[in-house]
Design an enzyme around this catalytic site. Structure first.
Site, PDB file in Angstrom:
ATOM      1  N   ASP A 128       0.335   8.383  -1.095  1.00 29.03           N
ATOM      2  CA  ASP A 128       0.772   8.316   0.299  1.00 29.03           C
ATOM      3  C   ASP A 128       0.514   9.637   1.020  1.00 29.03           C
ATOM      4  O   ASP A 128       0.400   9.666   2.247  1.00 29.03           O
ATOM      5  CB  ASP A 128       2.262   7.967   0.337  1.00 29.03           C
ATOM      6  N   GLY A 167       1.873   0.912  11.883  1.00 25.81           N
ATOM      7  CA  GLY A 167       1.424   0.149  13.035  1.00 25.81           C
ATOM      8  C   GLY A 167       0.966  -1.234  12.624  1.00 25.81           C
ATOM      9  O   GLY A 167       1.272  -2.229  13.269  1.00 25.81           O
ATOM     10  N   GLY A 168       0.218  -1.281  11.540  1.00 29.65           N
ATOM     11  CA  GLY A 168      -0.254  -2.552  11.024  1.00 29.65           C
ATOM     12  C   GLY A 168      -0.636  -2.416   9.569  1.00 29.65           C
ATOM     13  O   GLY A 168      -0.809  -1.307   9.057  1.00 29.65           O
ATOM     14  N   MET A 169      -0.754  -3.544   8.896  1.00 28.07           N
ATOM     15  CA  MET A 169      -1.224  -3.575   7.519  1.00 28.07           C
ATOM     16  C   MET A 169      -2.178  -4.750   7.385  1.00 28.07           C
ATOM     17  O   MET A 169      -1.819  -5.892   7.695  1.00 28.07           O
ATOM     18  CB  MET A 169      -0.062  -3.695   6.532  1.00 28.07           C
ATOM     19  N   GLU A 170      -3.363  -4.460   6.873  1.00 27.81           N
ATOM     20  CA  GLU A 170      -4.490  -5.380   6.905  1.00 27.81           C
ATOM     21  C   GLU A 170      -4.457  -6.435   5.807  1.00 27.81           C
ATOM     22  O   GLU A 170      -5.503  -6.781   5.226  1.00 27.81           O
ATOM     23  CB  GLU A 170      -5.795  -4.583   6.808  1.00 27.81           C
ATOM     24  N   ASN A 171      -3.305  -6.986   5.495  1.00 26.68           N
ATOM     25  CA  ASN A 171      -3.220  -7.999   4.455  1.00 26.68           C
ATOM     26  C   ASN A 171      -4.191  -9.144   4.765  1.00 26.68           C
ATOM     27  O   ASN A 171      -4.179  -9.671   5.877  1.00 26.68           O
ATOM     28  CB  ASN A 171      -1.793  -8.521   4.350  1.00 26.68           C
ATOM     29  N   HIS A 230     -10.611  -3.838   9.136  1.00 35.05           N
ATOM     30  CA  HIS A 230     -10.365  -3.717   7.698  1.00 35.05           C
ATOM     31  C   HIS A 230     -10.816  -4.966   6.931  1.00 35.05           C
ATOM     32  O   HIS A 230     -10.992  -4.907   5.705  1.00 35.05           O
ATOM     33  CB  HIS A 230      -8.877  -3.491   7.436  1.00 35.05           C
ATOM     34  N   GLN A 247       0.845  -1.199   0.000  1.00 38.44           N
ATOM     35  CA  GLN A 247       0.000   0.000   0.000  1.00 38.44           C
ATOM     36  C   GLN A 247       0.879   1.247   0.000  1.00 38.44           C
ATOM     37  O   GLN A 247       1.891   1.279   0.703  1.00 38.44           O
ATOM     38  CB  GLN A 247      -0.897   0.006   1.250  1.00 38.44           C
ATOM     39  N   LYS A 257       4.890   6.892  11.903  1.00 41.41           N
ATOM     40  CA  LYS A 257       4.068   7.699  12.802  1.00 41.41           C
ATOM     41  C   LYS A 257       4.881   8.246  13.962  1.00 41.41           C
ATOM     42  O   LYS A 257       4.630   9.366  14.435  1.00 41.41           O
ATOM     43  CB  LYS A 257       2.912   6.839  13.330  1.00 41.41           C
ATOM     44  N   GLU A 293      -6.977  -3.244  12.388  1.00 41.50           N
ATOM     45  CA  GLU A 293      -6.624  -4.063  11.233  1.00 41.50           C
ATOM     46  C   GLU A 293      -7.660  -5.154  10.996  1.00 41.50           C
ATOM     47  O   GLU A 293      -7.981  -5.488   9.848  1.00 41.50           O
ATOM     48  CB  GLU A 293      -5.229  -4.664  11.399  1.00 41.50           C
ATOM     49  N   ARG A 320       8.702   2.802  12.592  1.00 42.18           N
ATOM     50  CA  ARG A 320       7.299   3.182  12.393  1.00 42.18           C
ATOM     51  C   ARG A 320       7.213   4.683  12.106  1.00 42.18           C
ATOM     52  O   ARG A 320       7.533   5.510  12.950  1.00 42.18           O
ATOM     53  CB  ARG A 320       6.484   2.807  13.627  1.00 42.18           C
TER      54      ARG A 320
END
Length: 600
Positions: free
Chosen positions: A369, A262-266, A293, A135, A554, A290, A552
């Protein structure tokens, strides 16, 4: 909502070309020595009404294209278009009449922006590691594809890796190593390219329930299984709210700390940062996010990155409903208050009149992005809270559940969503659309007046402590009232401290509450800007360790900005960054390179 009826995605070269992909057969070899992926992507076509298939690529070496489904077919003519630094190059493949599949033999080199190759010393063990982050438009850097969130496909893959490592994808996954080093994957549900994911490393698996579990490096696995013990309860709560989980399994993969998000919703395998392993489960709302998502984003997907709020606004609202279901309304209220504070900060940073504070974005010609801000997340959530306040939870919940069911495995754009919202919810109540100020939310700047206030009863004790501190109470005098505080209370406390505290004041706070030694990354990220402004040298070593260890974005982007604003900060920031940069993913360096390059 057929894809062909939609205007072209401004971030994909596939655009309005008629041929669309429907299924991918991928064969890859992972070579850690050369840091390359090499293999063949065979695309089966949904339509071949035209004379060409157009795929997105960026930085890929395309060795050959043949008529599929096997790589032994006749060669097909292809061209690569002009290179764009964000969008890459269009790979145009001439198609003979009736073509059903094409095979692209290619290589993704060490510079592929989606790929993070980690040396053993950058992991928790003694083995190298690879992970992808696709992403928003980085899938094209490791896979020739139609890299638009509005185009879905199923896939199968065969991936060859060193035999002592485990390979995982956003698909059906193994739970133990295969001594051959060859792994086969299958994703039966259609997904967009940005949800393609691959990870390879020294990984072990622990089940959490019959359909949930966690993968991590062996040294991290015990902490991860403790932290995510409520994962099955989260999935069950989500299903009670908005319908069945449609992806069979829900597993987590804890990545090394260089992961930029923080996370990626794969799908089926959420990637998460180890910075949420706080030891007290206080940061697991990120996992709820996540998980949400799996409905908002993975099931019903923003049609383009201009519609990103449709993914994230719903997901933040859904995340907090899950946390409320599990831990109570007072807990979820804290998340809303912290989120609103982050939103107000983002609006001030972008400018209250900036079009980048609209929910509907206009990112053509820009890196999508740029849209990954709190606007999509928190302003989107605030709109749903405003609707909830006016129609009530039962009606809003019924609307959201029906929305996910009706548009499952489809793309959604803002105009189409607004039409659906009006037809199914707003038009039934005269004046409701005007009352909620829908146009101001979607195409107006800042936060509309229709956004109601948010409050958290659990922050009352924090606010009382802050008032005592402002009146002159010593931090040690406040300490007896704080043992029950969660990380959220501490983040609220740190966020409300005066920005002008001197080093002596911070030393007293640190002596009482041990912020510099905290194991909570959110607390550290909120504490270090204070220490930098005040020149509180006792935190310097911890800050530098954090910047070297954590990737990270953020956290690290605001910390570098704060460091740059200090006397002597630019030189110090450049020194730290030079050493830390190899540990950062391209998503992070894409933000930090221009920031540090301009440091005087």
């Amino acid at each position: 909502m057929p894809t062909a009826a939609l205007p072209p995605d401004p971030h994909s070269h596939a655009g309005d070309a008629p041929a669309r992909v429907r299924h991918l057969a991928l064969a890859l070899t992972v070579d850690f020595a050369t840091r390359t992926l090499a293999g063949t992507a065979t695309w089966h076509l949904a339509e071949s009404a035209g004379d060409a298939l157009v795929l997105d690529t960026r930085g890929l070496a395309v060795d050959a294209v043949t008529l599929g489904p096997g790589p032994e077919g006749p060669a097909l003519p292809f061209t690569l278009g002009p290179a764009d630094p964000v969008l890459g190059q269009a790979l145009r493949i001439d198609l003979p009449p009736g073509a059903a599949a094409v095979a692209v033999r290619y290589r993704a080199g060490p510079g592929a922006a989606a790929l993070q190759w980690l040396a053993p010393e950058q992991t928790a063990g003694s083995e190298p590691f690879l992970f992808t982050q696709s992403q928003a438009v980085l899938a094209r850097t490791w896979l020739p594809c139609q890299d638009s969130p509005g185009i879905r496909f199923t896939y199968e893959a065969t991936v060859r890796v060193p035999p002592h490592l485990l390979a995982l994808m956003s698909a059906e996954n193994p739970q133990r190593r295969d001594p051959s080093g060859t792994y086969r994957f299958r994703m039966a549900q259609p997904i967009p390219a940005y949800l393609m994911a691959l990870a390879v490393g020294d990984l072990a698996f622990a089940p959490l329930s019959g359909r949930t579990g966690v993968y991590a490096e062996p040294a991290t696995l015990a902490a991860a299984t403790h932290e995510f013990a409520d994962l099955e309860k989260m999935v069950a709560a989500a299903e009670q709210l908005y319908g069945p989980y449609r992806w069979e399994r829900y597993d987590l993969l804890v990545l090394p700390p260089s992961f930029p998000f923080g996370g990626m919703e794969n799908p089926r395998l959420t990637f998460v940062t180890p910075t949420i392993l706080a030891g007290d489960r206080s940061l697991t709302s990120l996992v709820a996010h996540e998980l949400a998502h799996s409905w908002s984003g993975n099931l019903v997907t923003n049609g383009t990155w201009n519609d990103f709020w449709l993914n994230e606004g719903f997901t933040v609202y859904f995340e907090r409903r899950i946390m409320e279901h599990l831990y109570g309304r007072p807990y979820a209220d804290m998340l809303h208050v912290l989120g609103r504070a982050a939103l107000q900060h983002t609006i001030a940073e972008l400018g209250p009149a900036s079009p980048d504070t609209h929910l509907r974005l206009h990112l053509a010609g820009r890196d999508p992005d740029d849209g990954l801000t709190e606007i999509a997340y928190e302003k989107g959530c605030a709109l749903l809270l405003a609707l909830e306040a006016r129609v009530g939870r039962p009606r809003l919940d019924a609307f959201i559940a029906a929305y996910f069911a009706r548009f499952s495995f489809q793309a959604m754009r803002t105009d189409a969503f607004l039409a659906y919202l009006r037809a199914e919810l707003l038009d039934a109540v005269p004046g409701l659309e005007a009352d909620v100020q829908l146009a101001a939310w979607v195409d107006g700047p800042g936060l509309p007046a229709a956004a109601g206030p948010v409050a958290a009863a659990r922050f009352a004790a924090v606010d009382a402590a802050l008032a005592r501190y402002a009146a002159g109470a010593a931090p040690a005098a406040l300490a007896p009232g704080t043992p029950g505080w969660s990380g959220h209370e501490w983040m609220h406390f740190l966020g409300a401290l005066p920005a002008s505290l001197p080093a002596a004041g911070l030393a007293a706070l640190d002596a009482a509450f041990h912020f510099t030694a905290s194991g909570n990354a959110e607390i550290l990220a909120a504490w270090f800007p204070h220490t930098l402004r005040a020149g509180y040298g006792a935190a310097d070593a911890a800050l530098e360790d954090f910047l070297h260890r954590v990737g990270r974005r953020k956290f690290i982007a605001p910390l570098y900005r704060a460091l740059l604003a200090t006397p002597g900060g630019p030189a110090r920031a450049r020194r730290i960054y030079a050493a830390a940069r190899p540990n950062y993913h391209a998503v992070a360096t894409g933000t930090l390179d221009p920031l540090l390059a301009g440091a005087a």
